[in-house]
Each structure stands twice: as C-alpha cells, then as structure tokens.
Design a protein around this motif. Structure first.
Motif, PDB file in Angstrom:
ATOM      1  N   ASN A   1       2.434  -5.058 -13.660  1.00  0.00           N
ATOM      2  CA  ASN A   1       3.083  -5.376 -12.378  1.00  0.00           C
ATOM      3  C   ASN A   1       2.046  -6.065 -11.490  1.00  0.00           C
ATOM      4  OD1 ASN A   1       4.577  -5.326  -9.980  1.00  0.00           O
ATOM      5  ND2 ASN A   1       4.100  -3.177  -9.558  1.00  0.00           N
TER       6      ASN A   1
ATOM      7  N   GLY B   1       8.185  10.218  -7.980  1.00  0.00           N
ATOM      8  CA  GLY B   1       6.822   9.705  -8.124  1.00  0.00           C
ATOM      9  C   GLY B   1       5.919  10.224  -7.021  1.00  0.00           C
TER      10      GLY B   1
ATOM     11  N   HIS C   1       9.655   9.142  -3.712  1.00  0.00           N
ATOM     12  CA  HIS C   1       8.254   9.542  -3.677  1.00  0.00           C
ATOM     13  C   HIS C   1       8.097  10.713  -2.722  1.00  0.00           C
ATOM     14  CE1 HIS C   1       6.748   5.187  -4.695  1.00  0.00           C
ATOM     15  NE2 HIS C   1       7.191   5.829  -5.758  1.00  0.00           N
TER      16      HIS C   1
ATOM     17  N   HIS D   1      14.607   4.540 -15.789  1.00  0.00           N
ATOM     18  CA  HIS D   1      13.497   4.489 -14.830  1.00  0.00           C
ATOM     19  C   HIS D   1      13.566   3.146 -14.102  1.00  0.00           C
ATOM     20  CE1 HIS D   1       9.692   4.611 -12.878  1.00  0.00           C
ATOM     21  NE2 HIS D   1       9.274   5.684 -13.514  1.00  0.00           N
TER      22      HIS D   1
ATOM     23  N   MET E   1       6.528  -6.897 -14.816  1.00  0.00           N
ATOM     24  CA  MET E   1       7.488  -6.352 -13.849  1.00  0.00           C
ATOM     25  C   MET E   1       7.575  -7.335 -12.688  1.00  0.00           C
ATOM     26  SD  MET E   1       7.280  -2.807 -11.701  1.00  0.00           S
ATOM     27  CE  MET E   1       8.631  -2.341 -10.619  1.00  0.00           C
TER      28      MET E   1
ATOM     29  N   SER F   1       1.030   7.499  -9.703  1.00  0.00           N
ATOM     30  CA  SER F   1       0.309   6.239  -9.591  1.00  0.00           C
ATOM     31  C   SER F   1      -1.099   6.527  -9.083  1.00  0.00           C
ATOM     32  CB  SER F   1       1.053   5.348  -8.603  1.00  0.00           C
ATOM     33  OG  SER F   1       0.294   4.210  -8.320  1.00  0.00           O
TER      34      SER F   1
ATOM     35  N   GLU G   1       0.369   0.850  -4.120  1.00  0.00           N
ATOM     36  CA  GLU G   1       1.795   0.810  -4.421  1.00  0.00           C
ATOM     37  C   GLU G   1       2.611   0.516  -3.176  1.00  0.00           C
ATOM     38  OE1 GLU G   1       2.907   2.170  -8.561  1.00  0.00           O
ATOM     39  OE2 GLU G   1       4.179   2.787  -6.926  1.00  0.00           O
TER      40      GLU G   1
ATOM     41  N   CYS H   1       9.227  -5.159  -8.410  1.00  0.00           N
ATOM     42  CA  CYS H   1       8.545  -4.154  -7.576  1.00  0.00           C
ATOM     43  C   CYS H   1       8.784  -4.451  -6.098  1.00  0.00           C
ATOM     44  CB  CYS H   1       7.054  -4.179  -7.878  1.00  0.00           C
ATOM     45  SG  CYS H   1       6.111  -3.092  -6.791  1.00  0.00           S
ATOM     46  N   ARG H   2       9.022  -3.412  -5.314  1.00  0.00           N
ATOM     47  CA  ARG H   2       9.242  -3.602  -3.870  1.00  0.00           C
ATOM     48  C   ARG H   2       8.071  -3.065  -3.040  1.00  0.00           C
ATOM     49  NH1 ARG H   2      13.270  -5.218  -6.479  1.00  0.00           N
ATOM     50  NH2 ARG H   2      15.292  -5.565  -5.496  1.00  0.00           N
TER      51      ARG H   2
ATOM     52  N   ARG I   1      14.746   6.035  -7.202  1.00  0.00           N
ATOM     53  CA  ARG I   1      13.519   6.832  -7.310  1.00  0.00           C
ATOM     54  C   ARG I   1      13.214   7.420  -5.938  1.00  0.00           C
ATOM     55  NH1 ARG I   1      13.088   4.200  -3.548  1.00  0.00           N
ATOM     56  NH2 ARG I   1      11.777   2.414  -3.122  1.00  0.00           N
TER      57      ARG I   1
ATOM     58  N   VAL J   1      13.911   9.604 -10.904  1.00  0.00           N
ATOM     59  CA  VAL J   1      12.451   9.655 -11.005  1.00  0.00           C
ATOM     60  C   VAL J   1      11.820  10.118  -9.705  1.00  0.00           C
ATOM     61  CG1 VAL J   1      10.361   8.315 -11.463  1.00  0.00           C
ATOM     62  CG2 VAL J   1      12.477   7.720 -12.640  1.00  0.00           C
TER      63      VAL J   1
ATOM     64  N   ALA K   1       2.655   8.833  -5.144  1.00  0.00           N
ATOM     65  CA  ALA K   1       1.920   7.565  -5.037  1.00  0.00           C
ATOM     66  C   ALA K   1       1.117   7.509  -3.741  1.00  0.00           C
ATOM     67  CB  ALA K   1       2.903   6.392  -5.101  1.00  0.00           C
TER      68      ALA K   1
ATOM     69  N   LYS L   1       1.970   1.927 -16.997  1.00  0.00           N
ATOM     70  CA  LYS L   1       2.197   0.650 -16.310  1.00  0.00           C
ATOM     71  C   LYS L   1       0.915   0.335 -15.556  1.00  0.00           C
ATOM     72  CE  LYS L   1       4.979   0.713 -12.555  1.00  0.00           C
ATOM     73  NZ  LYS L   1       4.066   0.449 -11.426  1.00  0.00           N
TER      74      LYS L   1
ATOM     75  N   CYS M   1      11.647   1.486 -12.244  1.00  0.00           N
ATOM     76  CA  CYS M   1      10.476   0.598 -12.222  1.00  0.00           C
ATOM     77  C   CYS M   1      10.161   0.064 -13.615  1.00  0.00           C
ATOM     78  CB  CYS M   1       9.260   1.334 -11.671  1.00  0.00           C
ATOM     79  SG  CYS M   1       9.543   1.961 -10.016  1.00  0.00           S
TER      80      CYS M   1
ATOM     81  N   CYS N   1       6.867  -0.045  -2.570  1.00  0.00           N
ATOM     82  CA  CYS N   1       7.524   1.001  -1.771  1.00  0.00           C
ATOM     83  C   CYS N   1       6.514   1.853  -1.006  1.00  0.00           C
ATOM     84  CB  CYS N   1       8.289   1.983  -2.634  1.00  0.00           C
ATOM     85  SG  CYS N   1       8.808   1.452  -4.221  1.00  0.00           S
TER      86      CYS N   1
ATOM     87  N   THR O   1       1.053   5.087 -13.620  1.00  0.00           N
ATOM     88  CA  THR O   1       0.641   3.739 -13.211  1.00  0.00           C
ATOM     89  C   THR O   1      -0.834   3.780 -12.836  1.00  0.00           C
ATOM     90  OG1 THR O   1       2.831   3.169 -12.363  1.00  0.00           O
ATOM     91  CG2 THR O   1       0.971   1.927 -11.486  1.00  0.00           C
TER      92      THR O   1
HETATM   93 FE1  CLF Z   1       7.092   5.430  -7.854  1.00  0.00          FE
HETATM   94 FE2  CLF Z   1       5.503   3.804  -8.986  1.00  0.00          FE
HETATM   95 FE3  CLF Z   1       6.578   5.742 -10.394  1.00  0.00          FE
HETATM   96 FE4  CLF Z   1       8.033   3.699  -9.577  1.00  0.00          FE
HETATM   97  S1  CLF Z   1       7.330   3.013  -7.531  1.00  0.00           S
HETATM   98  S2  CLF Z   1       5.149   5.996  -8.749  1.00  0.00           S
HETATM   99  S3  CLF Z   1       6.345   3.606 -11.027  1.00  0.00           S
HETATM  100  S4  CLF Z   1       8.550   5.850  -9.379  1.00  0.00           S
HETATM  101 FE5  CLF Z   1       8.106   1.010  -8.559  1.00  0.00          FE
HETATM  102 FE6  CLF Z   1       7.805   1.113  -5.991  1.00  0.00          FE
HETATM  103 FE7  CLF Z   1       6.816  -0.947  -7.306  1.00  0.00          FE
HETATM  104 FE8  CLF Z   1       5.755   1.417  -7.564  1.00  0.00          FE
HETATM  105  S5  CLF Z   1       8.950  -0.448  -7.103  1.00  0.00           S
HETATM  106  S6  CLF Z   1       5.828   0.259  -5.708  1.00  0.00           S
HETATM  107  S7  CLF Z   1       6.263   0.027  -9.220  1.00  0.00           S
END
Ligand code: CLF
Ligand code: SF4
Length: 496
Positions: A251, A113, A57, A42, A292, A146, A80, A295-296, A55, A111, A115, A221, A44, A298, A168
């Motif tokens: 994070n 996600g 989304h 994973h 963490m 998330s 996020e 994290c970008r 990953r 993964v 978000a 998380k 993240c 995203c 998350t």
């Molecule tokens: Fe997406 Fe978030 Fe799941 Fe990762 S992202 S729902 S845990 S699969 Fe990751 Fe992106 Fe940061 Fe989020 S780098 S924003 S922590």
C-alpha cells in the motif's frame, strides 16, 4: 435475503459487484482457500470486499518508539492516518465494549484494527490485552494491527497467540541512508539512536519481523509513505524486497504534508506526490506485487466502511447506554456475512463473464479515460453529486475497467458553500476531479452540471443504481461511438 444498508444513501437495489485492482477477482480465484478465507471479507486486503465490509479501529496505543519526519506527536500515527487527526485514547476495557457495540450495530464490521494513535507494539500490554479479550469474547471478528516494525520481532509470538491474521508494517525504505532522511531517531534499548545507525536498526527489525510473520503464516501488508525526492525512486525496490519475503499486499500512500500540521516535513515545505506521480509509482510496482489503491488513510479510531466515519455514533457515553447481547449478535452477523459472501461470489462470476463479453464486443482501439463515480458501497452508483464525500476514480480502456484511486470531495449540498479561500466548495470539488472526463452519480443539479461541463467533465446521472463497472464501460462505449476518444494525444490524466 435483503442485505443491510450501511448508511442513508439511496440503495433500492440489493446487490454486489466486484471491481478490479488491489486483490482482484482473478487473484482471488487463484488464491489458496486458506488465504482467500482470510482476505475475502477484509476491506483493506481485498478491494472487492471494501464495497461491502467495514472495519473499525480502537485507539488504545498512545506511545511511540521512533520519530518520523511526517509525524507530530499531537496527532495520530501518520503511518496509517491522515495527519492532523486526534483520537481519544481508550483503555482496553473501553475498547472491548466499543468493539462489541459496533459489531452488534454494524454487522458488516468484520475487522478490528489497532493502528495508534502511537505504535501498537510500543504499547504491548494495552494492545495485547485488547486482542486477548476480543479473541475470546468476539471470536468472529478478525484482528489486525499496524506497526512501524521496531518492536515487531519480539511481538510475533504473542501476535500469533491471539488469532491475529493480518499485520501491516510501514516500510518506507530498505536503505539506511534514505531511512536517515525519514527517521531522525529511534528509541532502542533505552537509548535514543540517531541518523543512519538508528535507521539501520529499524530496517533490520522490520525485515526480521516480516520474515517471522510469514513463517507463522500471518498475512502481511506493507505500507509505504511516498515522499517525493526522498524515497519515491526507491519504493519499487522496497516492493520487490518485501514481495520476495512473502508480503501479500503493498500500500503506497501519499505523504500529506502541511505547515499547520507542525511536522518536520510540513514546516520544511516537503511536498506530497501528485495523484499522477502516485499512480505511476503504483503502476510501476504492480508488475511485481499486489498493490492496494483503495486506502483512505483512516484515523486511529475510525468506524465504518473505508472512507466513512461513524465514530460519533459510538462515543463512550452512547455505548454505556447500549444493551449488548453479543452471542445473539454473532448469530445474526453470521447469517448476514454468509449472504454477502454468496452475493459477492455470484457477482464475481457474473462480472468476469460480462467483462469478457464486453471486451470481445467492444473491439475498441481507443485511448483510456478516467471517470469519477459517486458511491456509498455495494458496488453501485448511488450517491447524488452534491452529497458525495469522495469519488472513486476508474479507468476505462479497451482492456476493461480498473479501479485507480479515490479523491476526497467537500459536500456543498447542506454544508458550507465556501471553503474560505475565495473558492466555493463546489469549485474545489470540481478541481479535485481534474483529469476525469466524466462523473457518474445518481443525480446532479444544474449549477454543478454547468461547472463540470465547463471544466471538460461530462456529468452523467443516467446510470443510477447500476453496477459501477458496467456503467463506466457503457459510458466509455458511448464516448467511443461519439468519436470522443480518437484524439490519441489528449492527456488522459492531470494532477488534481
Ligand atoms: Fe485498520 Fe490497517 Fe487493519 Fe485496515 S486500516 S489496521 S489494515 S483494519 Fe486500511 Fe485504513 Fe488504509 Fe489502514 S484503509 S489506513 S490500510
Ligand atoms: Fe508518528 Fe507513527 Fe511514526 Fe510513531 S510510527 S513517529 S506515531 S508516524
């Protein structure tokens, strides 16, 4: 086996490398098998994995049930995502097709996600329909969600039915007085509830949801947005509370606040933290909690490795033309994941042995140094300075090498040469590296070389295709041997 290359950056070497921080290799080694299996691919939950696995989304959740002062409903959920980014909302059917198209074409995508762009659990039908179908039709993909947590307790049972191992929760406070400065209102039982009363309900729901998830064995998380002057002094307490309840990872993300985003904080001039302030807080929390740092932030429709966005390759019109045989793709993905995992395991072992040897041999008493690294993944230095979209920041010290953060860069090679603010893109990039004393990349041109040197940052293209941590430590030792690290007073960090 030759591991697949994720993008067009030069990667002549097939290899992997573990790096420290986040969920470190030592922590990985000490994790029970059941948890290690959940985090090892994973991107993240494992800093190590984010060099290799991707990953995606799907933006299926448009509505939200609270208001955050750092959010403008025109954009994706800022819990996020970077503010100012808008995703196209998909139906669950479109989301399932897109996920299978990406998983077939980017086998390292492990993964899926949900978000945003609003809160996934404020859109339960769309969110759970997507998860339900994917858990049946693409069982090899980890599912992740998330949420702001308001609707979480009511959703835990449903989440546990769909093979969702990772949740998350954005928790910015455990004190309603502080919460009232972040959340002007929540929408609860068909009513808008304002101020401290609304924040209190939100906090109670978040904590209850966290406890219920832990009781179900789901990894949690916690994201927190660091807002200087509002919750920055309070987040260490948040870290302690959520760790005590069983959260796996914390994070802490910087508030990004600009007037043009049209958010309350943006308009009111609320600033975000400097990189130093963020790092200090992360360091202060890290004694109690896994932090963490990669994290970008995203977007709600992100696709690819953290920090890259390949969404354009998978627009609805493009996936309509793709012929997807998912059972065949699953077989191929299994083989590739196995190969990556084996390389990661062997590199992790190699790295801890080498780190111990380096430390024993170094016997350095020198100060720590920040270095920037240009990489596109697989743990090696493989990007030209002028092509880097971001730099990973590492700290080298006599204790070894640790990952600290990442900093965005505008590409000046092949892109616009001016940022329109009287400063060239190259100048902006060099300024983003303030506080670093070296930058390691696969190549660097004459003009940036000179500009970097003038800014006190040593350009270094001698470690192309080498593993990041070995290269950073080698440069650190060269600096020590040249007597550059004896000045204990020198500031080792500066705000970008
Ligand atoms: Fe997406 Fe978030 Fe799941 Fe990762 S992202 S729902 S845990 S699969 Fe990751 Fe992106 Fe940061 Fe989020 S780098 S924003 S922590
Ligand atoms: Fe915006 Fe997300 Fe907050 Fe909802 S939870 S108000 S979408 S930042």
């Amino acid at each position: 086996m030759q591991l697949p290359v994720l993008n067009d950056a030069p990667t002549s070497k097939s290899g992997c490398e573990a790096s420290s921080c986040g969920t470190t290799e030592n922590q990985m080694d000490s994790l029970p098998d059941s948890i290690r299996e959940k985090v090892q691919n994973h991107p993240c939950y494992s800093e190590d994995a984010h060099h290799y696995f991707a990953r995606m989304h799907v933006a299926v959740a448009p509505a939200c049930n609270i208001q955050c002062h750092y959010c403008n409903r025109k954009y994706d959920c800022s819990n996020e995502s970077r503010p100012g980014v808008v995703s196209e909302v998909l139906t669950p059917d479109q989301a399932v097709k897109k996920t299978m198209a990406v998983a077939t074409n980017i086998p390292q995508m492990t993964v899926l996600g949900i978000a945003g762009p609003g809160d996934p659990l404020a859109n339960p039908e769309r969110t759970f329909e997507t998860f339900r179908r994917l858990s049946l039709e693409a069982p090899d993909i980890k599912l992740c969600v998330s949420t702001n947590g308001l609707a979480l307790p009511d959703a835990v049972e449903e989440l546990s039915k769909h093979n969702i191992d990772h949740v998350t929760i954005t928790i910015n406070c455990v004190d309603p007085e502080i919460g009232a400065k972040i959340y002007p209102w929540i929408f609860w039982n068909n009513k808008r509830i304002k101020g401290v009363k609304g924040a209190k309900i939100l906090i109670e729901q978040q904590q209850k949801g966290l406890e219920m998830l832990i009781a179900k064995g789901i990894l949690v998380k916690v994201n927190s947005v660091m807002i200087p002057g509002v919750n920055d002094q309070h987040l260490a307490e948040v870290s302690k509370v959520v760790k005590a309840k069983g959260a796996f990872l914390h994070n802490v993300m910087p508030l990004i606040s600009e007037p043009e985003h049209g958010t309350f904080y943006g308009v009111m001039g609320q600033r975000g933290p400097t990189p130093d302030e963020l790092q200090d807080l992360q360091d202060s929390c890290s004694g109690d909690m896994n932090m963490m740092r990669h994290c970008r932030q995203c977007r709600a429709d992100a696709v690819g490795m953290l920090g890259e966005d390949r969404g354009d390759e998978f627009s609805l019109d493009k996936i309509a033309d793709m012929d997807i045989d998912y059972p065949a793709a699953m077989e191929k993905r299994k083989v590739i994941h196995q190969a990556i995992q084996e390389e990661m395991d062997s590199k992790r072992l190699e790295k801890s042995t080498k780190a111990a040897q380096l430390k024993a041999a170094a016997k350095l008493t020198t100060r720590p140094v920040l270095m920037a690294v240009a990489t596109s993944g697989q743990g090696v230095i493989n990007v030209h300075f002028g092509h880097a979209k971001e730099f990973l920041i590492y700290e080298a010290s006599p204790d070894g090498v640790r990952f600290i953060s990442h900093r965005k860069a505008d590409q000046y090679c092949g892109g616009d040469t001016s940022c329109g603010d009287g400063e060239s893109v190259l100048q902006v990039t060099v300024r983003a590296l303030a506080g670093c004393e070296a930058v390691l990349c696969s190549k660097v041109g004459y003009e940036p070389w000179e500009m970097l040197e003038n800014a006190g940052i040593m350009p270094n293209g001698e470690h192309a295709m080498e593993f990041i941590e070995e290269a950073v430590m080698a440069v650190y030792k060269e600096m020590a041997a040249a007597g550059k690290l004896d000045d204990k007073q020198k500031a080792v960090r500066a705000s970008a």
